[in-house]
Design a protein around this motif. Structure first.
Motif: not given
Length: 138
Positions: A129-130, A133, A137
């Motif tokens: 998930r990180r 992101a 981003h």
């Protein structure tokens, strides 16, 4: 001599009205030993340098997580085995005529395996998930 198929009204292929399709052998003409240059992606977007860095970082993080999971699992299993074998009071207890250490060895490891599997899965999902992101981003 008579043909058994003729006695039944002809061959099965003739009765259906068509013959069996010819067999085809499918193989790759692109052998890896004959290839001089690496394969080129077709239809894919260009991979940026940042995505490459993020992907390598994700791979390192997942490898560290796997190593930590395996090492901590081994430590817990060794400790559990040590407890079973070194506490003499456990050998005096029995449930339904079965000594408690036997039951612990038979059924005690499964909850440990499940707990470590859940912990590892949750941590791996958090790491991915990180990563998503970071990539989204950019």
């Amino acid at each position: 001599m008579t043909d058994p198929d003729a006695a039944r009204g002809g061959s099965p292929e003739r009765r259906r009205g068509h013959g069996r399709p010819a067999r085809e052998r499918v193989s790759s003409a692109d052998l890896s030993s004959n290839r001089a240059e690496p394969l080129v992606r077709t239809g894919a977007a260009e991979v940026s340098e940042a995505e490459t860095v993020f992907t390598r970082s994700l791979m390192r993080t997942q490898a560290r997580l796997a190593l930590a999971s395996v090492l901590s699992f081994v430590v817990v299993v060794v400790f559990f085995t040590f407890v079973i074998s070194r506490i003499p009071a456990l050998h005096d207890l029995s449930i339904a005529g079965v000594p408690l250490p036997w039951l612990m060895q038979a059924y005690g490891f499964y909850p440990i395996i499940v707990v470590f599997a859940v912990i590892h899965t949750v941590a791996a999902m958090r790491t991915e998930r990180r990563f998503r992101a970071l990539v989204e981003h950019e």
